[in-house]
Write an enzyme that holds these catalytic residues in place. Sequence first.
Site, PDB file in Angstrom:
ATOM      1  N   ASP A 155      -9.175  -4.995  -5.717  1.00 58.50           N
ATOM      2  CA  ASP A 155      -8.700  -4.112  -4.647  1.00 58.50           C
ATOM      3  C   ASP A 155      -9.669  -2.941  -4.509  1.00 58.50           C
ATOM      4  O   ASP A 155      -9.862  -2.167  -5.447  1.00 58.50           O
ATOM      5  CB  ASP A 155      -7.292  -3.611  -5.005  1.00 58.50           C
ATOM      6  CG  ASP A 155      -6.608  -2.876  -3.858  1.00 58.50           C
ATOM      7  OD1 ASP A 155      -7.306  -2.281  -3.018  1.00 58.50           O
ATOM      8  OD2 ASP A 155      -5.368  -2.891  -3.819  1.00 58.50           O
ATOM      9  N   SER A 211       0.845  -1.194   0.000  1.00 61.53           N
ATOM     10  CA  SER A 211       0.000   0.000   0.000  1.00 61.53           C
ATOM     11  C   SER A 211       0.884   1.250   0.000  1.00 61.53           C
ATOM     12  O   SER A 211       1.683   1.434  -0.910  1.00 61.53           O
ATOM     13  CB  SER A 211      -0.955  -0.041   1.197  1.00 61.53           C
ATOM     14  OG  SER A 211      -1.985   0.899   1.081  1.00 61.53           O
ATOM     15  N   HIS A 217      -6.893  -6.074  -1.487  1.00 66.35           N
ATOM     16  CA  HIS A 217      -5.803  -5.139  -1.234  1.00 66.35           C
ATOM     17  C   HIS A 217      -4.661  -5.756  -0.434  1.00 66.35           C
ATOM     18  O   HIS A 217      -3.502  -5.598  -0.787  1.00 66.35           O
ATOM     19  CB  HIS A 217      -6.364  -3.933  -0.492  1.00 66.35           C
ATOM     20  CG  HIS A 217      -5.363  -2.853  -0.233  1.00 66.35           C
ATOM     21  ND1 HIS A 217      -4.707  -2.179  -1.246  1.00 66.35           N
ATOM     22  CD2 HIS A 217      -4.885  -2.316   0.943  1.00 66.35           C
ATOM     23  CE1 HIS A 217      -3.887  -1.271  -0.723  1.00 66.35           C
ATOM     24  NE2 HIS A 217      -3.972  -1.353   0.596  1.00 66.35           N
TER      25      HIS A 217
END
Length: 435
Positions: A346, A252, A380
Amino acid sequence: MLHIARIQCRKLSSQVQLLVTPGKALVDDKVDITVERLAPRQPVTLHARLAEGAARLQSYAHYRADDTGRVIVAKQRSLGGLYSGVDQMGLFWSMQPSPGQKPGFRLRKKDVSTPFLVDLSVHDGHSDVMGDENLPRPRLATKTVERWYLGDRVKRIQVKEGRVRGTLFLPPGDGPFAGVIDIYGSGGGLPEYRAALLASRGFAALALAYFAYDDLPKDISEIDLDYFEEAADWLVSLPYVHSRGVGVLGTSQGGQLALCMAAYMDKVGAAAAVGSPTAVVGAPLPYKDKVFPCVRWIPDRFEVTKEGFINLVNGLEDATKEPGLKACIEVEKAQCPIMFVAGEDDLNVQAVPFANQAIARMKAHGKTNYTLLQYPRSGHLIEPPYTPHCSLFYHNVYDKCILMGGEPKSHAAAQEDSWHKILDLFRKQLDTKCA
């Protein structure tokens, strides 16, 4: 009749054997689960439970013994439960929060000096065992399995060098080892578990904190890229770390930082960005005598479900046109290999479009030093293998639960495939100079 059933259950439970090999292993190792001495064709339910602090997770699957009274999980089909089909590690990756857990729970190992303890049990018949854990349930056999991030003889060293704060994990032996910096996202703090696992697989791994930890900045908007260069310089200077460059693994926001390091620092020998934007996000990022502009979150674009959960996926300023285009990381400047790991579902970051945009920049400059691992129905948080899928995560910055996306079985496949390819990338590249 009930009395007779209880007597029969006690007889079975004295005979049935639950075999798990190995009983102690790293979390990315597979285990063999076998149930023996059942009646031929007997239906049974396998149940897995994990308790970590206040967190409780469970999974279960239905099997039928073969004609010899055995269930071999790696070879036989689950007929129902939380997964179906042949899946050796299904009882681990399919775990879900037990009833009564708060929404947004994410399983993370906070103390890597202890293992996850997974209690496995065998129950007669096919049933849903995900109810109240306090209900008495007859068990034919039980076994506790240890799942470790920290391998035997791996050293854990707290790091406080200059501005650098983190934890260094070193494999057994004198080295030199390939060095990897591990960076997580916008939650801050110091997650250690993935770095511990990297060291258990032979790397000198630095779990790097960068805000909301010790004397580091309290807020992510206060960080600068020079800090990460200082960390890379420090790690590569160690006598037991290869001097030909370090790897960077980021998830991320951490993936965004990994890409910046690959683009602008010559000591980076390989980078893997998991579920990451390929532009500077949220706040401008200072580095040396410049400041990289950013794309910003636009709260009005956040989608909120009726339960109050947030979908962030369309909440960023557009990075495909001005002014957001200026925030794109100049990945074409990277001299080392870059691996993009992206889930097609995601719901936190548009990971696939971002990765494709970055690859287009590289192609436009004649670069071929990229790999895209793109996974359908994956979300994600693509973590090490057999980690339970997290589709909803409480985020301390937003004080809300954030949708992560993905479907458990596909997400599990993405985690297993990507982890081994990330390890292969670092093994291949960090002992030689970047191409």
